[in-house]
Write a protein that holds these residues in place. Sequence first.
Motif, short mmCIF file in Angstrom:
data_model
loop_
_atom_site.label_atom_id
_atom_site.label_comp_id
_atom_site.label_asym_id
_atom_site.label_seq_id
_atom_site.Cartn_x
_atom_site.Cartn_y
_atom_site.Cartn_z
N TYR A 179 28.14 -45.87 -60.82
CA TYR A 179 28.42 -45.84 -62.25
C TYR A 179 27.17 -45.48 -63.03
O TYR A 179 26.05 -45.64 -62.57
CB TYR A 179 28.97 -47.20 -62.72
CG TYR A 179 28.00 -48.34 -62.66
CD1 TYR A 179 27.26 -48.72 -63.77
CD2 TYR A 179 27.80 -49.05 -61.48
CE1 TYR A 179 26.36 -49.76 -63.71
CE2 TYR A 179 26.91 -50.09 -61.41
CZ TYR A 179 26.20 -50.45 -62.53
OH TYR A 179 25.31 -51.48 -62.47
N TYR A 233 42.77 -49.91 -60.18
CA TYR A 233 41.93 -49.72 -61.36
C TYR A 233 42.76 -49.83 -62.64
O TYR A 233 42.36 -50.49 -63.60
CB TYR A 233 41.21 -48.37 -61.31
CG TYR A 233 40.49 -48.06 -62.59
CD1 TYR A 233 39.31 -48.72 -62.92
CD2 TYR A 233 41.00 -47.15 -63.51
CE1 TYR A 233 38.66 -48.46 -64.12
CE2 TYR A 233 40.36 -46.89 -64.70
CZ TYR A 233 39.19 -47.54 -65.00
OH TYR A 233 38.56 -47.30 -66.17
N ASN A 284 43.59 -53.45 -63.37
CA ASN A 284 42.49 -54.42 -63.46
C ASN A 284 41.32 -53.94 -64.31
O ASN A 284 40.28 -54.60 -64.34
CB ASN A 284 41.99 -54.76 -62.06
CG ASN A 284 43.03 -55.49 -61.27
OD1 ASN A 284 43.40 -56.60 -61.62
ND2 ASN A 284 43.55 -54.85 -60.24
N ARG A 285 41.46 -52.87 -65.03
CA ARG A 285 40.37 -52.40 -65.88
C ARG A 285 40.14 -53.33 -67.06
O ARG A 285 39.14 -53.22 -67.76
CB ARG A 285 40.61 -50.97 -66.35
CG ARG A 285 41.85 -50.81 -67.18
CD ARG A 285 42.12 -49.38 -67.48
NE ARG A 285 43.45 -49.28 -68.05
CZ ARG A 285 43.94 -48.19 -68.55
NH1 ARG A 285 43.21 -47.11 -68.56
NH2 ARG A 285 45.16 -48.17 -69.04
N LEU A 329 36.79 -54.86 -67.40
CA LEU A 329 35.65 -54.04 -67.79
C LEU A 329 35.72 -53.54 -69.23
O LEU A 329 34.74 -53.61 -69.95
CB LEU A 329 35.54 -52.86 -66.82
CG LEU A 329 34.41 -51.86 -67.05
CD1 LEU A 329 33.07 -52.55 -66.83
CD2 LEU A 329 34.54 -50.69 -66.11
N MET A 375 38.62 -54.38 -56.04
CA MET A 375 38.50 -53.72 -57.33
C MET A 375 38.14 -54.74 -58.42
O MET A 375 37.26 -54.50 -59.24
CB MET A 375 39.80 -53.00 -57.69
CG MET A 375 39.75 -52.26 -59.00
SD MET A 375 38.60 -50.87 -59.04
CE MET A 375 39.45 -49.71 -58.00
N ARG A 376 38.79 -55.89 -58.40
CA ARG A 376 38.48 -56.94 -59.37
C ARG A 376 37.02 -57.38 -59.22
O ARG A 376 36.30 -57.56 -60.20
CB ARG A 376 39.37 -58.15 -59.16
CG ARG A 376 40.75 -57.98 -59.65
CD ARG A 376 41.56 -59.23 -59.44
NE ARG A 376 42.94 -59.01 -59.79
CZ ARG A 376 43.95 -59.62 -59.22
NH1 ARG A 376 43.75 -60.52 -58.29
NH2 ARG A 376 45.18 -59.35 -59.58
N LEU A 417 34.61 -54.50 -60.48
CA LEU A 417 34.68 -54.31 -61.93
C LEU A 417 34.02 -55.48 -62.66
O LEU A 417 33.37 -55.29 -63.69
CB LEU A 417 36.12 -54.12 -62.39
CG LEU A 417 36.77 -52.78 -62.02
CD1 LEU A 417 38.21 -52.75 -62.49
CD2 LEU A 417 35.99 -51.61 -62.55
N SER A 418 34.18 -56.68 -62.13
CA SER A 418 33.52 -57.84 -62.73
C SER A 418 32.00 -57.73 -62.61
O SER A 418 31.26 -58.06 -63.55
CB SER A 418 34.00 -59.12 -62.07
OG SER A 418 35.36 -59.31 -62.29
#
Length: 157
Positions: A37, A76, A79-80, A83, A115-116, A119-120
């Motif tokens: 990222y 994503y 669960n976005r 973010l 993914m969770r 993203l966290s």
Amino acid sequence: MESFRLYKHEKLCSRTAVNLLFSDGKSEFAYPLRVVYRIVPDAAASGARFLITVPKKKVRTAVGRVLMRRRIREAYRLNRRFLLPALAEKGIAIEMAFLYLDKELQTYSKIEDRMRTVLSKIATKTTAPQQAEPQSVPTEASQPGIDTAENNAENQQ
């Protein structure tokens, strides 16, 4: 009701943006996902843009690659919410690349869990206050112009 739709402007398509992402980006890891990222400095609008890659070297069949891409995209999309509010609060934008690393096809529940997690991690790192790196303070012995007992001993020999 919250909209879970993915829009075209959320996909990362620009070749120059992708090159910048992989050259200057930071990385987070939650096996089988690796996320590269980059925080976009001069973003007019806050938000996130992403791309997904499933290498042919890892997953040989096209059917398997498409299946994993769909699972990652769905994880994503749902669960976005971990973010995007943090980015909107800070008024920053982020570009992300999701890389699938496993040779075996994983279940959706495992992909969603990872993914969770990732993203966290990204949300906490991007919203944390930036701390200046501690600068090393030179010691007296390492400064050539200052006379210390060690420097005097070295100079006399």
